[in-house]
Motif scaffolding. Structure first.
Motif, mmCIF file in Angstrom:
data_model
loop_
_atom_site.group_PDB
_atom_site.id
_atom_site.type_symbol
_atom_site.label_atom_id
_atom_site.label_comp_id
_atom_site.label_asym_id
_atom_site.label_seq_id
_atom_site.Cartn_x
_atom_site.Cartn_y
_atom_site.Cartn_z
ATOM 1 N N GLN A 1 -9.165 -14.161 -5.663
ATOM 2 C CA GLN A 1 -8.033 -14.695 -4.914
ATOM 3 C C GLN A 1 -8.413 -16.064 -4.367
ATOM 4 O OE1 GLN A 1 -6.019 -12.133 -2.107
ATOM 5 N NE2 GLN A 1 -5.885 -13.796 -0.636
ATOM 6 N N HIS B 1 -11.328 -9.285 -4.625
ATOM 7 C CA HIS B 1 -10.698 -8.075 -4.085
ATOM 8 C C HIS B 1 -10.576 -7.028 -5.169
ATOM 9 C CE1 HIS B 1 -9.302 -9.804 -0.232
ATOM 10 N NE2 HIS B 1 -9.318 -10.929 -0.928
ATOM 11 N N GLY C 1 4.384 2.208 -1.959
ATOM 12 C CA GLY C 1 4.169 0.777 -1.780
ATOM 13 C C GLY C 1 2.702 0.454 -1.573
ATOM 14 N N TYR C 2 2.470 -0.767 -1.193
ATOM 15 C CA TYR C 2 1.127 -1.270 -0.944
ATOM 16 C C TYR C 2 0.473 -0.492 0.196
ATOM 17 C CZ TYR C 2 -2.490 -4.442 0.778
ATOM 18 O OH TYR C 2 -3.671 -4.979 1.216
ATOM 19 N N ASP C 3 -0.786 -0.099 0.010
ATOM 20 C CA ASP C 3 -1.549 0.608 1.030
ATOM 21 C C ASP C 3 -2.781 -0.227 1.376
ATOM 22 O OD1 ASP C 3 -3.017 2.299 2.636
ATOM 23 O OD2 ASP C 3 -3.055 3.957 1.211
ATOM 24 N N PRO C 4 -2.814 -0.841 2.571
ATOM 25 C CA PRO C 4 -3.954 -1.698 2.941
ATOM 26 C C PRO C 4 -5.290 -0.952 2.966
ATOM 27 C CG PRO C 4 -2.448 -1.414 4.806
ATOM 28 C CD PRO C 4 -1.806 -0.778 3.613
ATOM 29 N N TYR D 1 -8.225 -3.359 -5.639
ATOM 30 C CA TYR D 1 -7.203 -2.472 -5.077
ATOM 31 C C TYR D 1 -7.250 -1.111 -5.755
ATOM 32 C CZ TYR D 1 -2.816 -0.707 -3.276
ATOM 33 O OH TYR D 1 -1.877 0.063 -2.629
ATOM 34 N N LYS E 1 -6.391 0.884 0.679
ATOM 35 C CA LYS E 1 -6.913 0.885 -0.688
ATOM 36 C C LYS E 1 -7.374 -0.502 -1.138
ATOM 37 C CE LYS E 1 -4.051 4.732 -2.236
ATOM 38 N NZ LYS E 1 -3.012 5.147 -3.206
ATOM 39 N N ASP E 2 -7.133 -1.520 -0.329
ATOM 40 C CA ASP E 2 -7.468 -2.905 -0.691
ATOM 41 C C ASP E 2 -8.819 -3.271 -0.093
ATOM 42 O OD1 ASP E 2 -7.184 -5.372 -1.813
ATOM 43 O OD2 ASP E 2 -5.608 -6.059 -0.451
#
Length: 85
Positions: free
Chosen positions: A37, A27, A3-6, A29, A8-9
């Motif tokens: 954004q 941004h 899933g999303y990994d903060p 990712y 990496k953002d």
């Protein structure tokens, strides 16, 4: 698939309209393409501190004029990060 990994953002650039609290940011990712954004909107409390961020929602004429005023700077920054296509 993970899933999303903060971690990496990354936020590369940020602009904030002081009058309306609207934010624009660039941004990236996980080393992918840099993207623009629109939002969130960060309004001020009566004591002058920031409230929790909220969705940008519908844009006022003031928001649109602010974006219009800074759009060339935003475009140039994004173009430098994305590179030629």
């Amino acid at each position: 698939m993970a899933g999303y990994d903060p971690e990496k953002d990354k936020t590369l650039m940020e602009w904030k309209c002081e009058e309306t609290g609207l934010m624009l940011s660039i941004h990236q990712y996980a080393g992918g393409e840099a993207k623009l954004q629109i939002g969130p909107r960060v309004l001020k409390k009566k004591d002058g501190t920031d409230r929790a961020p909220s969705k940008a929602g519908r844009l006022s004429m003031e928001d649109v004029m602010w974006i219009y005023d800074i759009i060339d700077e935003v475009k140039d920054e994004l173009a430098d990060l994305v590179g030629p296509e």
